[in-house]
Design an enzyme around this catalytic site. Structure first.
Site, PDB file in Angstrom:
ATOM      1  CB  CYS A 272      40.270  25.447  34.165  1.00 14.23           C
ATOM      2  SG  CYS A 272      40.003  26.883  34.924  1.00 14.23           S
TER       3      CYS A 272
HETATM    4  N1  NAD Z   1      41.415  31.396  35.469  1.00  9.80           N
HETATM    5  C1  NAD Z   1      40.400  30.661  34.981  1.00  9.80           C
HETATM    6  O1  NAD Z   1      40.258  30.630  33.516  1.00  9.80           O
HETATM    7  C2  NAD Z   1      39.235  30.173  35.661  1.00  9.80           C
HETATM    8  C3  NAD Z   1      37.831  29.955  34.840  1.00  9.80           C
HETATM    9  C4  NAD Z   1      36.872  29.560  35.329  1.00  9.80           C
HETATM   10  C5  NAD Z   1      37.081  29.100  36.896  1.00  9.80           C
HETATM   11  N2  NAD Z   1      38.039  29.261  37.528  1.00  9.80           N
HETATM   12  C6  NAD Z   1      38.198  28.957  38.783  1.00  9.80           C
HETATM   13  O2  NAD Z   1      38.026  30.224  39.693  1.00  9.80           O
HETATM   14  C7  NAD Z   1      38.649  29.838  40.753  1.00  9.80           C
HETATM   15  C8  NAD Z   1      39.639  31.119  40.867  1.00  9.80           C
HETATM   16  O3  NAD Z   1      40.791  30.832  39.825  1.00  9.80           O
HETATM   17  P1  NAD Z   1      41.625  32.214  39.525  1.00  9.80           P
HETATM   18  O4  NAD Z   1      42.361  31.682  38.014  1.00  9.80           O
HETATM   19  O5  NAD Z   1      40.871  33.338  39.536  1.00  9.80           O
HETATM   20  O6  NAD Z   1      42.703  32.178  40.444  1.00  9.80           O
HETATM   21  P2  NAD Z   1      43.881  33.384  40.865  1.00  9.80           P
HETATM   22  O7  NAD Z   1      45.137  32.423  41.493  1.00  9.80           O
HETATM   23  O8  NAD Z   1      44.206  34.169  39.594  1.00  9.80           O
HETATM   24  O9  NAD Z   1      42.923  34.062  41.844  1.00  9.80           O
HETATM   25  C9  NAD Z   1      42.780  33.624  43.356  1.00  9.80           C
HETATM   26  C10 NAD Z   1      43.037  34.794  44.285  1.00  9.80           C
HETATM   27  O10 NAD Z   1      42.409  34.211  45.461  1.00  9.80           O
HETATM   28  C11 NAD Z   1      43.298  34.819  46.464  1.00  9.80           C
HETATM   29  N3  NAD Z   1      43.400  33.971  47.691  1.00  9.80           N
HETATM   30  C12 NAD Z   1      43.641  32.697  47.899  1.00  9.80           C
HETATM   31  N4  NAD Z   1      43.081  32.258  49.060  1.00  9.80           N
HETATM   32  C13 NAD Z   1      42.328  33.255  49.737  1.00  9.80           C
HETATM   33  C14 NAD Z   1      41.710  33.502  50.864  1.00  9.80           C
HETATM   34  N5  NAD Z   1      41.670  32.649  51.561  1.00  9.80           N
HETATM   35  N6  NAD Z   1      41.095  34.577  51.022  1.00  9.80           N
HETATM   36  C15 NAD Z   1      41.234  35.690  49.968  1.00  9.80           C
HETATM   37  N7  NAD Z   1      41.822  35.576  49.067  1.00  9.80           N
HETATM   38  C16 NAD Z   1      42.603  34.395  48.688  1.00  9.80           C
HETATM   39  C17 NAD Z   1      44.949  34.605  45.866  1.00  9.80           C
HETATM   40  O11 NAD Z   1      45.725  35.630  46.657  1.00  9.80           O
HETATM   41  C18 NAD Z   1      44.656  35.270  44.570  1.00  9.80           C
HETATM   42  O12 NAD Z   1      44.687  36.397  44.142  1.00  9.80           O
HETATM   43  C19 NAD Z   1      39.385  28.406  40.771  1.00  9.80           C
HETATM   44  O13 NAD Z   1      38.509  27.463  41.191  1.00  9.80           O
HETATM   45  C20 NAD Z   1      39.390  28.095  39.375  1.00  9.80           C
HETATM   46  O14 NAD Z   1      39.454  26.544  38.896  1.00  9.80           O
HETATM   47  C21 NAD Z   1      39.293  29.810  36.953  1.00  9.80           C
END
Ligand code: NAD
Length: 435
Positions: A272
């Site tokens: 992030c």
């Molecule tokens: N990690 C954090 O602390 C956090 C906090 C707030 C917001 N976010 C935001 O949330 C979003 C997700 O982040 P995250 O940390 O959960 O990512 P992550 O990589 O942990 O998880 C994302 C998941 O999505 C899956 N994926 C990718 N493309 C896909 C598709 N087309 N269909 C189905 N599944 C798919 C991946 O395999 C993965 O398991 C991002 O935009 C991030 O910026 C993250």
């Protein structure tokens, strides 16, 4: 149409599909499942889906036994395909939004997920995007996908943006404790999305559009990024003035209003804080404006690994050692305390820079079993008295709670502490160097 959806949401009979089962999507799915909804977690990573269906959590915020209980009660299942979309009343998209090598937004995961949802769209569905993204993604990118299939937004289709604000590994604030910001394309979209989140969080803050909600998330993370950069630069000033930045910041933080403490560190990491501000810069650049605070903060934060290497060289020099040939034991390679996430972690760059200069680097991290640096796999070592005494320098990069910092300070020949994890522990000045 929206009447029956509202009834299903409030009766917790609505079926949910949550796309992306990572740090964000899985805890969210579990929170809705705990509230009584039936939730399908969709992820394209087959290994992850298999593990989840076996009750193996992939985030520090969820215990395996809690996941197993929800699977047993029929409240949660994971799938690697999108077959659940046509039966779902609500679809929430939580896929990654990284940067390309060019530092431009890589929105391809949102596009792929959006296309899948639109293909399974049926009238009466509510779709919410939670992935952090640039302003106008919801209305410019997602909305047309559904309109192309005949969806009439605000009438038989409801679309909103609601940013996820989870802080993985933070036991004080979990999904259910953090207020949600919700901005729908129409007032009815906002109303339904807000109604949904009120089932799992204490407070929902409605805003006038998805764009405001998208910008709210970006502003939160720009705020954090800029303030960390300020703390980092302040620490470099304090080093030159021979005082501890932490002591100064702690003193300033006694002011009960108008000040919020941020502390220096070896750089910023995770999915992030280093990334999201650049989504905003990219969008503004398209609008003919170059954001200056974001660029400066990014420059300062990204220079921290070099400063840490410089500090290590200086500290070794003070003990008549040079970095070339020195053994450096790194404590912590995750990007922050208490998690095993190494995405964008400054530790990876620091380890590489140290190795490039001839240091023999090993690392301990209870949450990260191995890391790859320039194609070489390094395996974590156990933190023992032997490993501590054998190293010419112990470099603290992540202040994991599992480490014994008092013992580290006692046993190590030299400690470079970039997190002030050894704060308050007495040791001769030339044995502990703090940022
Ligand atoms: N990690 C954090 O602390 C956090 C906090 C707030 C917001 N976010 C935001 O949330 C979003 C997700 O982040 P995250 O940390 O959960 O990512 P992550 O990589 O942990 O998880 C994302 C998941 O999505 C899956 N994926 C990718 N493309 C896909 C598709 N087309 N269909 C189905 N599944 C798919 C991946 O395999 C993965 O398991 C991002 O935009 C991030 O910026 C993250």
């Amino acid at each position: 149409m929206s009447h029956s959806l509202a009834e299903r949401i409030q009766g917790r009979r609505a079926r949910l599909a949550i796309i992306g089962q990572g740090y964000v999507g899985l805890p969210l799915a579990v929170e809705f499942a705990r509230a009584g909804f039936t939730v399908t977690g969709i992820d394209t990573d087959l290994d992850r889906v298999t593990a989840l269906n076996l009750g193996r959590s992939c985030t520090p915020d969820l215990k395996d036994e809690d996941l197993i209980a929800l699977i047993r009660d029929g409240r949660y299942e994971a799938r690697a395909d999108f077959s659940a979309i046509p039966q779902s009343d609500v679809v929430i998209i939580c896929v990654p939004t990284p940067l390309r090598k060019s530092k431009d937004p890589d929105i391809s995961y949102v596009v792929a997920a959006g296309n899948e949802v639109a293909a399974g769209f049926h009238p009466g569905q509510l779709v919410v995007l939670e992935s952090t993204t640039y302003p106008e993604t919801t209305e410019e990118l997602l909305l047309p996908m559904f309109q192309a299939r005949g969806a009439r937004v605000g009438e038989d289709f409801f679309l909103a943006f609601s940013p996820e604000r989870i802080d993985p590994g933070n036991p004080t604030f979990r999904v259910g404790d953090i207020p949600k910001v919700v901005g729908g394309v129409t007032p009815e979209c906002t109303r339904l999305a807000a109604m949904l989140y009120r089932e799992i969080v204490p407070r929902v803050h409605e805003v006038s559009s998805p764009k405001v909600a998208e910008l709210a998330k970006l502003y939160e993370n720009v705020f954090r990024n800029v303030n960390i950069a300020l703390a980092n630069e302040f620490a470099l000033m304090c080093l030159r003035l021979g005082v501890s930045a932490k002591e100064v910041i702690d003193a300033a933080a006694t002011k009960p209003f108008g000040f919020m403490p941020f502390y220096p560190g070896p750089g910023i990491g995770g999915h992030c804080i280093p990334i999201d501000p650049l989504y905003l810069s990219w969008k503004l650049r398209l609008n003919g404006y170059e954001p200056r605070f974001i660029a400066l903060a990014d420059e300062i934060n990204r220079s921290m690994p070099d400063h840490v290497v410089e500090m290590t060289i200086e500290a070794l020099n003070g003990r008549r050692r040079c970095l070339n040939g020195a053994s450096v034991l790194v404590l912590g390679v995750a990007y922050k305390r208490g998690v095993g996430d190494t995405r964008e972690s400054p530790a990876l760059e620091i380890v590489k820079l140290l190795r490039d200069r001839g240091a023999e680097v090993s690392y301990a991290d209870p949450q990260v079993p191995s890391i790859a640096i320039d194609g070489t796999l390094l395996k974590a070592v156990a933190l023992t008295d032997e490993t501590l005494t054998a190293a010419d320098c112990v470099l603290i990069l992540t202040d994991h709670p599992e480490f014994d910092y008092r013992r580290t300070a006692e046993m190590a020949q030299l400690v470079v502490d970039t997190r002030n994890a050894t704060w308050g522990i007495d040791a001769p000045k030339d044995r502990i160097v703090r940022l």
